[in-house]
Design a protein around this motif. Sequence first.
Motif, PDB file in Angstrom:
ATOM      1  N   VAL A  62      -4.364   8.621  -1.509  1.00  0.00           N
ATOM      2  CA  VAL A  62      -4.323   8.026  -2.183  1.00  0.00           C
ATOM      3  C   VAL A  62      -4.235   7.241  -3.850  1.00  0.00           C
ATOM      4  N   SER A  63      -5.220   6.281  -3.677  1.00  0.00           N
ATOM      5  CA  SER A  63      -6.362   6.086  -4.905  1.00  0.00           C
ATOM      6  C   SER A  63      -7.144   6.879  -5.139  1.00  0.00           C
ATOM      7  N   GLU A  75      -4.347  -0.696  -1.978  1.00  0.00           N
ATOM      8  CA  GLU A  75      -4.999   0.450  -0.830  1.00  0.00           C
ATOM      9  C   GLU A  75      -5.586   0.540  -0.744  1.00  0.00           C
ATOM     10  N   ILE A 110       3.968   4.102   3.075  1.00  0.00           N
ATOM     11  CA  ILE A 110       2.720   3.535   3.450  1.00  0.00           C
ATOM     12  C   ILE A 110       2.063   3.952   4.452  1.00  0.00           C
ATOM     13  N   PRO A 148      -6.549  10.559  -5.849  1.00  0.00           N
ATOM     14  CA  PRO A 148      -6.027  11.564  -5.811  1.00  0.00           C
ATOM     15  C   PRO A 148      -7.095  13.474  -5.767  1.00  0.00           C
TER      16      PRO A 148
END
Length: 743
Positions: A604-605, A598, A297, A607
Amino acid sequence: MDQEWRTVLEDGTCVTRSCAWSPPGDHPVGCGVRLFVKDGKLVKVEGDPDHPVTKGRLCPRCLTLPEYLNHPDRILYPMKRNREDRGKDAWKRISWDEALDLITDEVVRARETYGAESIVEFTGTGRQAVMYCMMFANGILGTPNVCYSQSGYSCYGPRTVATAYVMGVGYPEIDNACRFPDTYDHPGWQRPNYIILWGKAPLESNPDGFFGHSIIDLMKRGTKIISIDPRINWIGTKAEYHLQLRPGTDAALAMAMLNVIIGEDLYDHDFVENWTYGFDELAERVKDATPEWAEEITWVKADKIREVARIYAKNTPSSIAWGLAIDQNKNGVQAGHAIMALMVITGNFDVPGGISVGMRDNNLEPLQSLNRWEILPDETRNKMIGKQEYPALTNVLGQCQPDLVLDALETGDPYQLHVGFFESSNLLTPTACAQPKRWRDALRKLDFIFALDTFMNPTIMACADVVLPLASYAEGDGVVLTHYGLNVSFVGPINKALSMGECKSEIEVMLDLAKRLNPDEWSWKTPEEVLNAKLGGLTFEKLREMGVYQPQVEYKKHEKGLIRPDGQPGVNTPTGKIELYSTVFESFGEDPLPYYTEPPYSPVSQPELAKEFPLILTTGARTFASFHSEHRQVPSLRRLVPDPIVEINPETADEYGIKEGDWVLIKNMFGEAREKAHLTPLINKNVVHAQHGWWYPEEDPEEPNLFGNWKSNVNSLMPHKQIGHLGFGSNYKSTICSIELAD
């Protein structure tokens, strides 16, 4: 420290000993200054070597005060313009009586027609306005609505409220010996073995009253630094460890450190057993938060997480200073909860060289609580914007949830606002509000707006109808106390050294308006009477003679009944213990234990969006040359940092065809800003950092330019209302963006 606070030299120069605070903007460090005035003009500022904390050392902002005060653009007289001329440089000088009469008429009209709640006061950050905004709004204007307009109240508020709920104490700070007249030589003090600077740059920011240079003093005495920051700043290069985490992932890192300390039995069993609540639940929560989990992370190697956690736990006393990066994070309250757990389970709570916390002091309690909230009727209090939706924020801070204020301005829900007051708040420049153009358009719906400030700025030019000239700290009497009273190391007098034009201090303006708007409630006639009421057991004259008041120092106050109002051992939480499992969070429907989520706009959240905006934008790092949007017109300071800087890794810059000094367009789905490229390997190639607070006082002041307010306005890229469940935190530090070479 008792000395004459004013002397006259042989050549007629008057030297006033004082303690610096805003304006011009600075956190309430209370640096000792000597102000030299000759022929009615401030000619020089020196550090006061007899000040017990700052000992003659000053930052460039204090040293350049003569340039600030004597600048030709200072607002020195009240001015007005017609409402239809908002955005135009159509100001006309008026008298104080005319200005106060205009304000009185509009406030009375709003109160009688729409109710006092239709008035909203916008207050600045780090200024003396923080001390007086509640008195102004509640006690004079009669409104419950005080608004610090940064989305999620993402500056200091999340930390202070989380601390109150979890620790039941005032704000926790590094024990840097500043409470002792003999500082580092005090026999009861011990230097910290390690200090973790977590998203905090004390040298540049002197945050909330903490004297940043004391970090250097401690390093010289053997303290070692652990830096946690997406950027490597100067002090990070001197740190024994630097954890360069991905922006917005602080909670995951803190939970992994807890995993190591608890899993390897490195915690203080005695303290945990006697003074904490919910340890077993915390241990269960972080059981799976391994360093390997956190590495994926945060980008920080698992081995380094373990090493730093072990070193911190095994080297009591050590301290943690957590900063703005935690506040400006939707997950920030939870990150702060985890960081506080690190402080306490290692036995570093309120011990010499650990973290310090505030205690009751009869001389300070009026100073901390004299806000006039109690005079408002219950019906009016309950109409505060956000009080029903986010009581966790409003109940402690006594101020609105700022995102909902913008919603109310735009929609009229829960009611329409009609009168606004900008108290030392340039909120449209990238200092506070996200989506500043929306704020500009919404504020213009107000029937009447008045402002109090030292210089014309984009917010006043765009929106205000009347502007009042605000005195600097050299032009008015006052007091400065560290951490705004939540963890006081000293109280210092602000002594008036000169007068310029028709400028007045906040206290003087309050007294003028109180006579017109609430004379029955305000018995005070002079600034000194107001200050005496706020100082309680002291008087302002006595404080002047003392030079600095330093409260009594006690460690382990939780054992001695010095924290709880009832005088019993423990802390001021429902359980009387530090709540690793927060019963207060639970009562608000929030998870009582730390957790990681996140960031809402990250690769990541999001893309798919990240394909267009592949970089992570972080903002807000301080410089020595400015305080947020202030000082841009001061020549010496502007030469230090002449342009807004975006930091880019050289590999990334090469990919985009950007060279050192090129102007760069930073943009995303919310907006864009232009800043000048500085290439540095000290930032991750997937991250860029853009400076905030930029406008151009030398440019056209009128709409649509507004001193170049939109050119480098990094808050244009920030989303509105991406806040945590309690109403705190926003996405200033971890929003996706793209960069390209600008025209």
